[in-house]
Design a protein around this motif. Structure first.
Motif, short mmCIF file in Angstrom:
data_model
loop_
_atom_site.label_atom_id
_atom_site.label_comp_id
_atom_site.label_asym_id
_atom_site.label_seq_id
_atom_site.Cartn_x
_atom_site.Cartn_y
_atom_site.Cartn_z
N SER A 40 4.03 3.89 6.78
CA SER A 40 3.61 3.01 7.88
C SER A 40 4.59 1.88 8.17
CB SER A 40 2.24 2.41 7.58
OG SER A 40 2.31 1.55 6.45
N GLY A 41 5.28 1.41 7.12
CA GLY A 41 6.16 0.25 7.27
C GLY A 41 5.43 -1.07 7.12
N ALA A 42 4.14 -1.04 6.78
CA ALA A 42 3.35 -2.25 6.59
C ALA A 42 3.23 -2.56 5.10
CB ALA A 42 1.96 -2.08 7.20
N HIS A 43 2.85 -3.79 4.80
CA HIS A 43 2.61 -4.22 3.42
C HIS A 43 1.11 -4.27 3.20
CE1 HIS A 43 3.27 -6.09 -0.41
NE2 HIS A 43 2.60 -7.16 -0.07
N ILE A 44 0.61 -3.60 2.13
CA ILE A 44 -0.82 -3.47 1.89
C ILE A 44 -1.20 -4.18 0.60
CG2 ILE A 44 -2.71 -1.83 1.54
CD1 ILE A 44 -0.94 0.28 2.97
N VAL A 45 -2.25 -4.99 0.65
CA VAL A 45 -2.74 -5.72 -0.52
C VAL A 45 -4.25 -5.56 -0.59
CG1 VAL A 45 -2.93 -7.95 -1.69
CG2 VAL A 45 -0.88 -7.42 -0.36
N TYR A 46 -4.76 -5.27 -1.80
CA TYR A 46 -6.21 -5.19 -2.02
C TYR A 46 -6.64 -6.41 -2.82
CZ TYR A 46 -5.71 -0.38 -0.45
OH TYR A 46 -5.44 0.73 0.30
N ARG A 47 -7.68 -7.08 -2.35
CA ARG A 47 -8.14 -8.30 -3.01
C ARG A 47 -9.62 -8.21 -3.32
NH1 ARG A 47 -4.02 -11.82 -2.73
NH2 ARG A 47 -2.56 -11.72 -0.98
N ALA A 48 -9.98 -8.80 -4.48
CA ALA A 48 -11.39 -8.83 -4.89
C ALA A 48 -11.66 -10.10 -5.69
CB ALA A 48 -11.73 -7.60 -5.71
N CYS A 84 -9.15 -5.40 2.14
CA CYS A 84 -7.78 -4.88 2.22
C CYS A 84 -7.04 -5.70 3.27
CB CYS A 84 -7.78 -3.40 2.59
SG CYS A 84 -6.17 -2.77 3.08
N GLU A 85 -5.86 -6.22 2.94
CA GLU A 85 -5.06 -6.99 3.87
C GLU A 85 -3.80 -6.20 4.20
OE1 GLU A 85 -4.33 -10.78 2.12
OE2 GLU A 85 -6.41 -11.48 2.38
N ILE A 86 -3.53 -6.04 5.49
CA ILE A 86 -2.38 -5.27 5.95
C ILE A 86 -1.48 -6.20 6.77
CG2 ILE A 86 -1.60 -3.23 7.19
CD1 ILE A 86 -4.43 -2.09 6.87
N CYS A 87 -0.23 -6.31 6.35
CA CYS A 87 0.71 -7.23 6.99
C CYS A 87 1.89 -6.46 7.56
CB CYS A 87 1.19 -8.26 5.96
SG CYS A 87 2.38 -9.43 6.61
N GLY A 88 2.29 -6.80 8.79
CA GLY A 88 3.44 -6.15 9.41
C GLY A 88 3.31 -6.14 10.92
N PRO A 89 4.25 -5.54 11.61
CA PRO A 89 4.14 -5.40 13.07
C PRO A 89 2.90 -4.60 13.44
CG PRO A 89 6.37 -4.90 12.32
CD PRO A 89 5.51 -4.99 11.10
N GLU A 90 2.44 -4.76 14.69
CA GLU A 90 1.18 -4.14 15.11
C GLU A 90 1.15 -2.61 14.93
OE1 GLU A 90 -1.93 -2.37 17.30
OE2 GLU A 90 0.19 -2.23 17.91
N PRO A 91 2.19 -1.87 15.33
CA PRO A 91 2.15 -0.41 15.13
C PRO A 91 2.07 -0.04 13.64
CG PRO A 91 3.86 -1.01 16.70
CD PRO A 91 3.40 -2.27 16.06
N SER A 92 2.77 -0.79 12.80
CA SER A 92 2.74 -0.50 11.36
C SER A 92 1.37 -0.77 10.78
CB SER A 92 3.80 -1.34 10.64
OG SER A 92 5.10 -1.03 11.11
N ARG A 93 0.75 -1.87 11.21
CA ARG A 93 -0.59 -2.20 10.69
C ARG A 93 -1.60 -1.12 11.11
NH1 ARG A 93 0.47 -6.99 13.32
NH2 ARG A 93 -1.45 -6.83 14.54
N ARG A 94 -1.49 -0.68 12.36
CA ARG A 94 -2.42 0.34 12.86
C ARG A 94 -2.27 1.65 12.09
NH1 ARG A 94 -1.06 0.05 17.75
NH2 ARG A 94 0.32 1.86 17.87
N ARG A 95 -1.02 2.06 11.84
CA ARG A 95 -0.79 3.31 11.12
C ARG A 95 -1.28 3.21 9.68
NH1 ARG A 95 -1.37 8.36 10.56
NH2 ARG A 95 0.22 9.42 9.29
N ALA A 96 -1.05 2.07 9.03
CA ALA A 96 -1.49 1.88 7.65
C ALA A 96 -3.01 1.98 7.53
CB ALA A 96 -1.01 0.54 7.12
N TRP A 97 -3.73 1.38 8.49
CA TRP A 97 -5.19 1.43 8.44
C TRP A 97 -5.69 2.85 8.70
CZ3 TRP A 97 -9.06 -0.19 6.15
CH2 TRP A 97 -10.36 -0.14 6.66
N GLN A 98 -5.00 3.62 9.53
CA GLN A 98 -5.37 5.02 9.73
C GLN A 98 -5.25 5.81 8.43
OE1 GLN A 98 -2.70 6.28 12.83
NE2 GLN A 98 -4.00 5.50 14.50
N LEU A 99 -4.17 5.60 7.70
CA LEU A 99 -3.97 6.29 6.42
C LEU A 99 -5.04 5.88 5.41
CD1 LEU A 99 -0.08 5.91 6.16
CD2 LEU A 99 -1.34 8.01 6.66
N ILE A 100 -5.37 4.59 5.39
CA ILE A 100 -6.39 4.12 4.44
C ILE A 100 -7.75 4.69 4.79
CG2 ILE A 100 -7.62 2.05 3.66
CD1 ILE A 100 -4.93 0.53 4.04
#
Length: 368
Positions: free
Chosen positions: A300-308, A316-332
């Motif tokens: 995706s090109g995004a940075h993914i962090v899980y927090r509890a 789940c926090e996803i950081c990056g450009p909008e297309p990268s964030r969208r693709r990362a959330w699709q995969l998750i």
């Protein structure tokens, strides 16, 4: 009162009086850059601040025989940090004013302390961090094996008693060796690290507070973003989380400014999307050794962090450009659906077969 004084020619008396002789002010012909070089020589730990002992060392090194009480009194007046340390900004403002030097005779030339500019500065580096007992041969062996031929190593002792300080000036045969030495900045030597700076080129570290949650966005997948920033700016970039989360930029003035501008641009464009994800799913979304999370980040090109954290809902926090964030959330989401729709089926199996199916070091079960 002012008018009475002025009307009695008070101003004329001042204008007619001779200027006080300033025989001690060491700052009358010293540039800010030269003062920074001197400050850097005595900033032992390289944090951009000096303590009382380092302040007294500077005063002694520029030839003033001040008492410990006078040094402490001035330092206490200037120190603005919570721990009583003095930053360069405050030191230079005081030093350049010269107010505390008037009337005191200096015992040595200030150029003996400051690294005077010369034609061979481009072949020199200032090094800090060697063990205090290190000699010229230590620095010679360390840098000659890694960077190139050396013409001179000059150790810089403490001004108080002349004992070694672990600091030195190394002169190479060519300037290409200086560039090879720059990546050795912050190289570990046991519990300490070396600091390597160019001489008289404004080469130093500056620190910017950057929240730890933003570090991943600036570092990028497999360090891709920080490598790009370093290549484009020419600066070296480091991240620290203790005692506070910061971004450290090391280089010349223009290099540091360019690197920080690039970092700010990344932070401005990197929005964080937050999605609620139940904690039992975190481990399965991260995968063994973090492999699944890394695969999603690379795709995706995004940075993914899980927090509890306690007191807040798992997310789940996803950081990056909008297309990268969208693709990362699709995969998750796809993986979450797979986890929620995977059923468990049990088969009878005699315990004597369990070891065989697991295998030595779990090799069989991992293969399955």
């Amino acid at each position: 009162e002012f008018w009475a004084w002025y009307s009695q020619s008070g101003m004329e008396k001042i204008e007619a009086s001779p200027e006080p002789e300033d025989i001690g002010n060491p700052s009358s012909n010293i540039t800010r850059e030269a003062c920074m070089n001197m400050f850097q020589l005595y900033d032992i730990d390289g944090n951009g601040e000096i303590d009382k002992a380092e302040f007294a060392d500077i005063i002694a090194s520029i030839g003033f025989e001040w008492s410990a009480e006078k040094c402490e009194s001035i330092f206490n007046r200037l120190g603005s940090q919570e721990d009583g340390s003095l930053r360069f900004r405050e030191f230079y403002a005081w030093f350049s004013s010269g107010q505390d030097f008037v009337g005191f005779e200096r015992k040595k030339n200030l150029t003996d302390v400051i690294l005077e500019p010369s034609a061979i500065d481009e072949r020199k580096i200032f090094v800090r961090g060697f063990p205090w007992r290190a000699r010229e041969s230590t620095a010679l062996k360390y840098f000659q094996n890694r960077c190139g031929n050396i013409t001179e190593v000059k150790m810089i002792p403490w001004s108080r008693d002349g004992t070694p300080s672990g600091r030195c000036i190394v002169t190479f045969e060519d300037k290409e060796s200086v560039e090879k030495a720059m990546p050795l900045h912050r190289n570990r030597m046991g519990k300490r690290w070396l600091e390597v700076y160019r001489v008289n080129e404004g080469d130093r570290e500056e620190v910017h507070k950057v929240d730890r949650s933003k570090h991943g966005a600036l570092i990028g997948i497999r360090g891709s973003r920080v490598k790009e920033m370093q290549a484009e700016s020419g600066a070296r970039i480091f991240f620290e989380t203790h005692p506070e989360s910061v971004m450290v930029i090391k280089g010349r003035d223009k290099e540091r400014a360019r690197a920080w501008a690039l970092a700010q641009a990344i932070l401005a464009n990197d929005v964080v999307d937050t999605h609620l994800v139940e904690q039992p799913l975190h481990g399965r979304l991260i995968g063994a050794g973090g492999r699944l999370k890394k695969q999603m980040e690379e795709e995706s090109g995004a940075h993914i962090v899980y927090r509890a954290e306690q007191g807040s809902r798992p997310r789940c926090e996803i950081c990056g450009p909008e297309p990268s964030r969208r693709r990362a959330w699709q995969l998750i989401q796809a993986k979450i659906w797979e986890c929620l729709h995977t059923e468990e089926e049990r088969f009878p199996m005699d315990t004597k077969f369990h070891g065989t199916l697991v295998g030595k070091g779990s090799v069989v079960i991992k293969t399955l």
